[in-house]
Every structure is written in structure tokens, then in C-alpha cells.
Write an enzyme that holds these catalytic residues in place. Structure first.
Site, PDB file in Angstrom:
ATOM      1  CG  ASP A 263      -0.367  -0.286   2.664  1.00 48.21           C
ATOM      2  OD1 ASP A 263       0.847  -0.424   2.632  1.00 48.21           O
ATOM      3  OD2 ASP A 263      -0.990  -0.503   3.414  1.00 48.21           O
TER       4      ASP A 263
ATOM      5  CG  ASN B 263      -9.773   0.146  10.574  1.00 44.64           C
ATOM      6  OD1 ASN B 263      -8.733  -0.543  10.318  1.00 44.64           O
ATOM      7  ND2 ASN B 263     -10.103   1.047   9.507  1.00 44.64           N
TER       8      ASN B 263
HETATM    9  C1  F6R Z   1       1.301  -0.848   6.302  1.00 46.50           C
HETATM   10  C2  F6R Z   1      -0.206  -1.468   6.350  1.00 46.50           C
HETATM   11  C3  F6R Z   1      -0.983  -1.347   7.471  1.00 46.50           C
HETATM   12  C4  F6R Z   1      -0.522  -1.851   8.939  1.00 46.50           C
HETATM   13  C5  F6R Z   1      -1.415  -1.776   9.924  1.00 46.50           C
HETATM   14  C6  F6R Z   1      -0.738  -1.910  11.174  1.00 46.50           C
HETATM   15  O1  F6R Z   1       1.938  -1.160   5.064  1.00 46.50           O
HETATM   16  O2  F6R Z   1      -0.508  -2.224   5.212  1.00 46.50           O
HETATM   17  O3  F6R Z   1      -2.149  -2.373   7.241  1.00 46.50           O
HETATM   18  O4  F6R Z   1       0.018  -3.140   8.628  1.00 46.50           O
HETATM   19  O5  F6R Z   1      -2.096  -0.490   9.939  1.00 46.50           O
HETATM   20  O6  F6R Z   1       0.336  -0.909  11.393  1.00 46.50           O
HETATM   21  P1  F6R Z   1       1.241  -1.173  12.749  1.00 46.50           P
HETATM   22  O7  F6R Z   1       2.073  -2.303  12.469  1.00 46.50           O
HETATM   23  O8  F6R Z   1       2.245   0.261  12.587  1.00 46.50           O
HETATM   24  O9  F6R Z   1       0.311  -1.188  13.888  1.00 46.50           O
END
Ligand code: F6R
Length: 250
Positions: free
Chosen positions: A73, A141
Site C-alpha cells: 500500500d 479497525n
Molecule cells: C502498512 C499496512 C497497514 C499496517 C497496519 C498496522 O503497510 O499495510 O495495514 O500493517 O496499519 O500497522 P502497525 O504495525 O504500525 O500497527
């Protein structure tokens, strides 16, 4: 701990163990499929795992020569050299430490006719048989990549608006909620769920409620990660004790 017919859940005690267990899984996959196409999450949770993979490569225990990283993403509306791009984060945490040139990454489109370019991205993945491995985190979420709820499990790669929950959560990366872009592109649910293997890493108390909803409650578009219960992929969820709470997975 393994649940038959669904994700395997491995509860680890701390960040170090999460990194080691995650690196074991990714390294196994790269040994099995040296030319693997791997979707690479940024975010905070996988950072220890990437550092561990880099350490193994430096010691000659891991060969990343055939690995093709696929962008999971990316925010929209940033200049390429902006400190907030996920590509830059991926370069610092994954590409450079693992000796992978930028040019080897299958990148998401960021401008032009995004709908057409996202469809072309999906066709590129389809043409080579999809992802071998998706390394994922989970949003508070329940999002996977930037597939925000509610989501269709067949959702293609596409442009999305980020939810308030995600913008609030991402503020910790960049300092302030106003520094978080509001639009993004994400690899679609269809590609992620069709990966041969999925490793999802989950850490910290803010993920406790959502990880249990995703893995133990009925599958729902309101919790994108709940579709991991239904995919044919080999899914392993590595979750630390702070996120899981007491007790073992059933
Ligand atoms: C980032 C992504 C997001 C994160 C998610 C958790 O490339 O795809 O889906 O994996 O928001 O983020 P963290 O690990 O920072 O809690």
C-alpha cells in the site's frame, strides 16, 4: 498453536520473539520458493522481523537474490522524496537491509489513470500466479493493507479513502494527524486472500480487541482481517502476549 482449517495462531512473549518467529516463517518460504513474490507491509509491527531477516542475510543464512517484493500500500499525493512515503519506509526497513534494488519492486501506481493502472497491477500478479507470501499487519479497525472496512473479499487493487481510525492511528508515524494523507492505493483483498501463504504480525494492547474479533468472531466485511478465516492460504498469525492477553488460542 494450530487451529485446524483456519489460521494458525502463535502467541509470542515479546517483540524479539515476534521478530524471530516471523523471520523463521519468511525464511522458510524463501527457501521453498527462491523466486517468491512477497507483499511487504510497512507499519511498526514487522520492523523487528525485517531486522532479523537482515541479520540472517548478513550471516549468510538467507538468500534474497530471487525475491520479488510487491508493494502492499502507499499514500497518494506525496512527492517521491517525501519522508512519509511507504516506499521510502520499505526501502529503509526492507530493501536496503536485504540487499534488494528498488527496481525489483512491483510498485503500485500513484498517478495517471489509477483505475486502469491498478487493474494492470492485478493483471501482472495474476499472470504470474499471484503472491507467494503476504506479510501483513492489522489496523485497529481490522484493515489489511489499506483495505478499510467495510470491504468485499473480492475487492481489487484500487484507490481508497483512509478512515478516521486509520488516519488517527497513522498519526504516530508522522507526528500529527494533519500529516497523514487521506487517500491511498492498496493491493486489493482478492490478491491478498489468494496468496499461497500469509504471515500476519500483531503487537500491543491496542490490537487486542480487533485480533480477537478477526479470528474468533463471525467473518464480516466490517473486519477485513476476518476473511483470513476463510481463505485457502496457509495463514499464520503471530501475536504478542500484550495483544493476545492471557490464555492460549483454542
Ligand atoms: C502498512 C499496512 C497497514 C499496517 C497496519 C498496522 O503497510 O499495510 O495495514 O500493517 O496499519 O500497522 P502497525 O504495525 O504500525 O500497527
Amino acid at each position: 498453536m494450530t487451529r485446524l482449517g483456519g489460521p494458525s495462531v502463535v502467541v509470542v512473549e515479546d517483540a524479539d520473539e515476534l521478530g524471530r518467529v516471523g523471520a523463521d516463517l519468511v525464511a522458510d518460504e524463501l527457501r521453498r520458493t527462491p523466486g517468491a513474490w512477497v507483499s511487504v507491509a510497512t507499519g511498526e509491527t514487522p520492523m523487528g522481523m525485517y531486522a532479523e531477516l537482515a541479520a540472517r542475510r548478513r550471516s549468510g543464512l538467507l538468500d534474497t537474490g530471487g525475491l520479488t517484493p510487491v508493494q502492499l500500500d502507499e499514500y497518494l499525493g506525496l512527492e517521491p522524496d517525501d519522508r512519509r512515503t511507504f516506499f521510502g519506509w520499505m526501502r529503509r526497513s526492507f530493501l536496503e537491509p536485504l540487499g534488494i534494488a528498488d527496481e525489483r519492486v512491483v510498485r503500485l501506481p500513484l498517478d495517471g489513470d489509477l483505475a486502469a493502472a491498478c487493474a494492470a497491477f492485478d493483471r501482472t500478479l495474476d499472470a504470474r500466479g499471484g503472491l507467494d507470501l503476504a506479510i501483513l499487519g492489522i489496523g485497529t479497525n481490522g484493515h489489511l493493507g489499506f483495505n478499510e472496512p467495510p470491504v468485499d473479499p473480492g475487492a481489487p487493487t484500487r484507490e481508497v479513502g483512509l478512515s478516521t481510525a486509520t488516519i488517527d492511528a497513522n498519526a504516530r508515524y508522522w507526528g500529527d494527524v494533519n500529516d497523514v494523507p487521506t487517500r491511498a492505493v492498496t493491493t486489493g483483498m482478492r490478491q491478498l486472500l489468494a496468496a499461497r501463504a500469509i504471515v500476519m504480525v500483531v503487537s500491543g494492547p491496542t490490537k487486542r480487541e480487533i485480533v480477537h474479533r478477526a479470528l474468533e468472531e463471525p467473518v464480516t466485511p466490517q473486519v477485513p482481517a476476518s476473511f483470513l478465516q476463510e481463505t485457502g492460504a496457509a495463514v499464520t498469525v503471530i501475536v504478542d502476549r500484550e495483544a493476545w492477553g492471557e490464555g492460549d488460542p483454542s
